[in-house]
Design a protein around this motif. Structure first.
Motif, PDB file in Angstrom:
ATOM      1  N   GLY A 248      28.445  58.154  40.727  1.00 22.50           N
ATOM      2  CA  GLY A 248      28.533  57.961  42.182  1.00 22.50           C
ATOM      3  C   GLY A 248      28.777  56.533  42.651  1.00 22.50           C
ATOM      4  O   GLY A 248      28.948  56.313  43.853  1.00 22.50           O
ATOM      5  N   ALA A 249      28.755  55.561  41.737  1.00 24.65           N
ATOM      6  CA  ALA A 249      29.012  54.183  42.164  1.00 24.65           C
ATOM      7  C   ALA A 249      30.452  54.059  42.658  1.00 24.65           C
ATOM      8  O   ALA A 249      31.362  54.582  42.011  1.00 24.65           O
ATOM      9  N   HIS A 250      30.658  53.369  43.770  1.00 27.23           N
ATOM     10  CA  HIS A 250      32.010  53.169  44.305  1.00 27.23           C
ATOM     11  C   HIS A 250      32.671  51.997  43.564  1.00 27.23           C
ATOM     12  O   HIS A 250      32.985  50.976  44.142  1.00 27.23           O
ATOM     13  N   LEU A 251      32.829  52.167  42.254  1.00 19.62           N
ATOM     14  CA  LEU A 251      33.306  51.092  41.382  1.00 19.62           C
ATOM     15  C   LEU A 251      34.630  51.476  40.745  1.00 19.62           C
ATOM     16  O   LEU A 251      34.765  52.578  40.205  1.00 19.62           O
ATOM     17  N   VAL A 252      35.581  50.530  40.805  1.00 24.95           N
ATOM     18  CA  VAL A 252      36.861  50.738  40.121  1.00 24.95           C
ATOM     19  C   VAL A 252      37.180  49.486  39.303  1.00 24.95           C
ATOM     20  O   VAL A 252      36.408  48.529  39.295  1.00 24.95           O
ATOM     21  N   GLY A 253      38.329  49.484  38.645  1.00 22.64           N
ATOM     22  CA  GLY A 253      38.741  48.346  37.822  1.00 22.64           C
ATOM     23  C   GLY A 253      39.133  47.132  38.661  1.00 22.64           C
ATOM     24  O   GLY A 253      39.532  47.259  39.821  1.00 22.64           O
ATOM     25  N   ASP A 254      39.025  45.960  38.064  1.00 23.54           N
ATOM     26  CA  ASP A 254      39.367  44.693  38.707  1.00 23.54           C
ATOM     27  C   ASP A 254      40.879  44.609  38.918  1.00 23.54           C
ATOM     28  O   ASP A 254      41.652  44.615  37.961  1.00 23.54           O
ATOM     29  N   PRO A 255      41.349  44.525  40.197  1.00 26.69           N
ATOM     30  CA  PRO A 255      42.796  44.501  40.453  1.00 26.69           C
ATOM     31  C   PRO A 255      43.419  43.112  40.267  1.00 26.69           C
ATOM     32  O   PRO A 255      44.621  42.957  40.483  1.00 26.69           O
ATOM     33  N   HIS A 256      42.592  42.095  39.912  1.00 28.84           N
ATOM     34  CA  HIS A 256      43.127  40.730  39.771  1.00 28.84           C
ATOM     35  C   HIS A 256      42.850  40.166  38.379  1.00 28.84           C
ATOM     36  O   HIS A 256      42.238  39.089  38.272  1.00 28.84           O
ATOM     37  N   PRO A 257      43.266  40.853  37.310  1.00 29.69           N
ATOM     38  CA  PRO A 257      42.906  40.364  35.967  1.00 29.69           C
ATOM     39  C   PRO A 257      43.428  38.953  35.686  1.00 29.69           C
ATOM     40  O   PRO A 257      42.809  38.211  34.927  1.00 29.69           O
ATOM     41  N   ASP A 258      44.544  38.558  36.374  1.00 27.10           N
ATOM     42  CA  ASP A 258      45.102  37.215  36.159  1.00 27.10           C
ATOM     43  C   ASP A 258      44.143  36.113  36.599  1.00 27.10           C
ATOM     44  O   ASP A 258      44.254  34.967  36.166  1.00 27.10           O
ATOM     45  N   GLN A 259      43.186  36.438  37.494  1.00 25.88           N
ATOM     46  CA  GLN A 259      42.221  35.443  37.975  1.00 25.88           C
ATOM     47  C   GLN A 259      41.084  35.193  36.978  1.00 25.88           C
ATOM     48  O   GLN A 259      40.259  34.301  37.186  1.00 25.88           O
ATOM     49  N   LYS A 260      41.006  36.018  35.946  1.00 24.07           N
ATOM     50  CA  LYS A 260      39.974  35.893  34.914  1.00 24.07           C
ATOM     51  C   LYS A 260      38.555  35.826  35.495  1.00 24.07           C
ATOM     52  O   LYS A 260      37.735  34.994  35.096  1.00 24.07           O
ATOM     53  N   PHE A 261      38.267  36.702  36.468  1.00 27.55           N
ATOM     54  CA  PHE A 261      36.948  36.692  37.100  1.00 27.55           C
ATOM     55  C   PHE A 261      35.826  37.049  36.119  1.00 27.55           C
ATOM     56  O   PHE A 261      34.692  36.624  36.294  1.00 27.55           O
ATOM     57  N   PHE A 262      36.141  37.820  35.085  1.00 23.78           N
ATOM     58  CA  PHE A 262      35.108  38.201  34.104  1.00 23.78           C
ATOM     59  C   PHE A 262      34.456  36.952  33.517  1.00 23.78           C
ATOM     60  O   PHE A 262      33.257  36.904  33.292  1.00 23.78           O
ATOM     61  N   GLN A 263      35.264  35.911  33.311  1.00 26.84           N
ATOM     62  CA  GLN A 263      34.785  34.664  32.691  1.00 26.84           C
ATOM     63  C   GLN A 263      34.235  33.684  33.720  1.00 26.84           C
ATOM     64  O   GLN A 263      33.696  32.658  33.347  1.00 26.84           O
ATOM     65  N   ARG A 264      34.389  33.967  35.031  1.00 28.11           N
ATOM     66  CA  ARG A 264      34.130  32.935  36.041  1.00 28.11           C
ATOM     67  C   ARG A 264      32.806  33.101  36.767  1.00 28.11           C
ATOM     68  O   ARG A 264      32.567  32.447  37.782  1.00 28.11           O
ATOM     69  N   SER A 265      31.916  33.957  36.255  1.00 29.19           N
ATOM     70  CA  SER A 265      30.667  34.172  36.964  1.00 29.19           C
ATOM     71  C   SER A 265      29.495  34.128  35.975  1.00 29.19           C
ATOM     72  O   SER A 265      29.690  34.031  34.768  1.00 29.19           O
ATOM     73  N   ASP A 266      28.275  34.203  36.539  1.00 30.24           N
ATOM     74  CA  ASP A 266      27.069  34.056  35.717  1.00 30.24           C
ATOM     75  C   ASP A 266      26.902  35.153  34.663  1.00 30.24           C
ATOM     76  O   ASP A 266      26.108  35.006  33.742  1.00 30.24           O
ATOM     77  N   ASN A 267      27.627  36.264  34.792  1.00 30.21           N
ATOM     78  CA  ASN A 267      27.537  37.324  33.785  1.00 30.21           C
ATOM     79  C   ASN A 267      28.010  36.834  32.410  1.00 30.21           C
ATOM     80  O   ASN A 267      27.559  37.308  31.372  1.00 30.21           O
ATOM     81  N   TYR A 268      28.929  35.853  32.408  1.00 31.22           N
ATOM     82  CA  TYR A 268      29.654  35.520  31.183  1.00 31.22           C
ATOM     83  C   TYR A 268      28.744  34.940  30.099  1.00 31.22           C
ATOM     84  O   TYR A 268      28.913  35.255  28.911  1.00 31.22           O
TER      85      TYR A 268
END
Ligand code: ZN
Length: 333
Positions: A248-268
């Motif tokens: 039920g989460a309103h979650l989809v894939g990241d539409p901006h992979p070129d921005q490399k957001f996966f690496q740019r936040s505290d999760n990394y």
């Protein structure tokens, strides 16, 4: 005939009972709290919550007090909801230069707010779900259109609001089978110092963390994805996002992979340690990013309410199951 009438009476009573039981099991989300949290965190009174400033300290103290009011356990230093750490001394030159452009305040300490919703189950209690965001923003800096307060309503008062409101909602009702940790970090904007301290001083051993969801810039919808959704960085790297979406989460894939957001936040930092750690966002690359104009008036509060509340039951499910997310082939950083 008499039995028939009895049935007519019993059925509505049963329906009422089931509805009440269902409602009691489904914690209620506080819609108006989303705006209230933002109105405080992104107010001019907090002067943009500059990293490692008194304003960040006030934001952390307020968040701690919210956690305390939800009857959560303290997850910080010495039985409190606060973690405090000192910044490196001397600061790296690059950082000193950066800070000198901003308000002229001594910056020596930074603050996190941390709370724990303890598991009720001895078999699964060592597993923990970690929900995070960053408290700080840029503070007071160069004026743009006569405005020098960088309010950071989207970055990241919106994520902080999500963590606080998920804490409020998930703390209602019966305790989950897995422990849930709520952590709000200081000094993300100047190098992730609060997050680093947390990883060295977690309320449970780091390798007990089954999943980390970081909430970062969810204050406005992103037209790059279907309406009413936000997205998860590194969606294709693990089975966490698709599984939460199935619940039920309103979650989809990241539409901006070129921005490399996966690496740019505290999760990394956590992801690099092998933990499934991903960031929930809806950053639509707006021009108010890191500008004084990132203000509450630009937020879409009904949107925020929709997406944050869509996470309640999926996270509740994740905390009550023994299913563990895993990296997909080549997904692990
Ligand atoms: Zn941010």
């Amino acid at each position: 005939m008499r039995n028939y009438f009895r049935l007519v009476l019993v059925i509505p009573l049963l329906v009422l009972f089931c509805r009440a039981a269902y409602a009691a099991d489904r914690p209620s989300f506080c819609n108006q709290c989303v705006r209230a949290d933002e109105d405080f965190l992104a107010s001019d009174a907090l002067q943009g919550r500059g990293s490692a400033t008194r304003d960040e300290h006030i934001a952390a103290t307020w968040a701690a007090s919210q956690f305390e009011s939800f009857s959560l356990e303290p997850g910080g230093d010495n039985g409190t909801f606060i973690q405090k750490t000192t910044l490196p001394n001397p600061l790296p030159d690059r950082l000193k230069q950066y800070i000198s452009k901003w308000e002229d305040t001594p910056r020596t300490e930074t603050w996190n707010a941390v709370a724990v919703l303890r598991s009720s189950d001895s078999k699964t209690q060592q597993d923990a779900i970690l929900l995070t965001a960053h408290l700080d923003h840029l503070g007071i800096g160069p004026a743009v259109n006569n405005d020098s307060i960088y309010n950071g309503a989207d970055d990241d008062a919106s994520g902080t609001t999500a963590v606080i409101e998920l804490a409020r909602t998930l703390s209602q009702g019966k305790r989950p089978k897995r422990t849930i940790i709520f952590a709000l970090f200081g000094s993300e904007e100047i190098g992730g110092f609060g997050n680093r301290y947390f990883i060295e001083h977690p309320p449970v051993p780091v390798d007990h963390i089954v999943a980390n969801l970081e909430f970062e810039m969810i204050g406005r919808p992103d037209p790059a994805v279907p309406a009413g959704n936000f997205w998860l960085t590194g969606y294709e790297r693990s089975d966490l996002g698709p599984t939460l979406a199935k619940h039920g989460a309103h979650l989809v894939g990241d539409p901006h992979p070129d921005q490399k957001f996966f690496q740019r936040s505290d999760n990394y930092a956590l992801a690099k340690r092998g933990i499934i750690a991903q960031t929930v966002s809806s950053f639509n690359l707006h021009k108010d990013y890191h500008q004084p104009s990132d203000e509450v008036s630009k937020l879409d509060i009904p949107y925020m309410t929709t997406v944050i509340s869509s996470m309640v039951m999926p996270i509740r499910w994740l905390a009550d199951t023994d299913w563990k997310p895993s990296w997909n082939p080549n997904g692990k950083p």
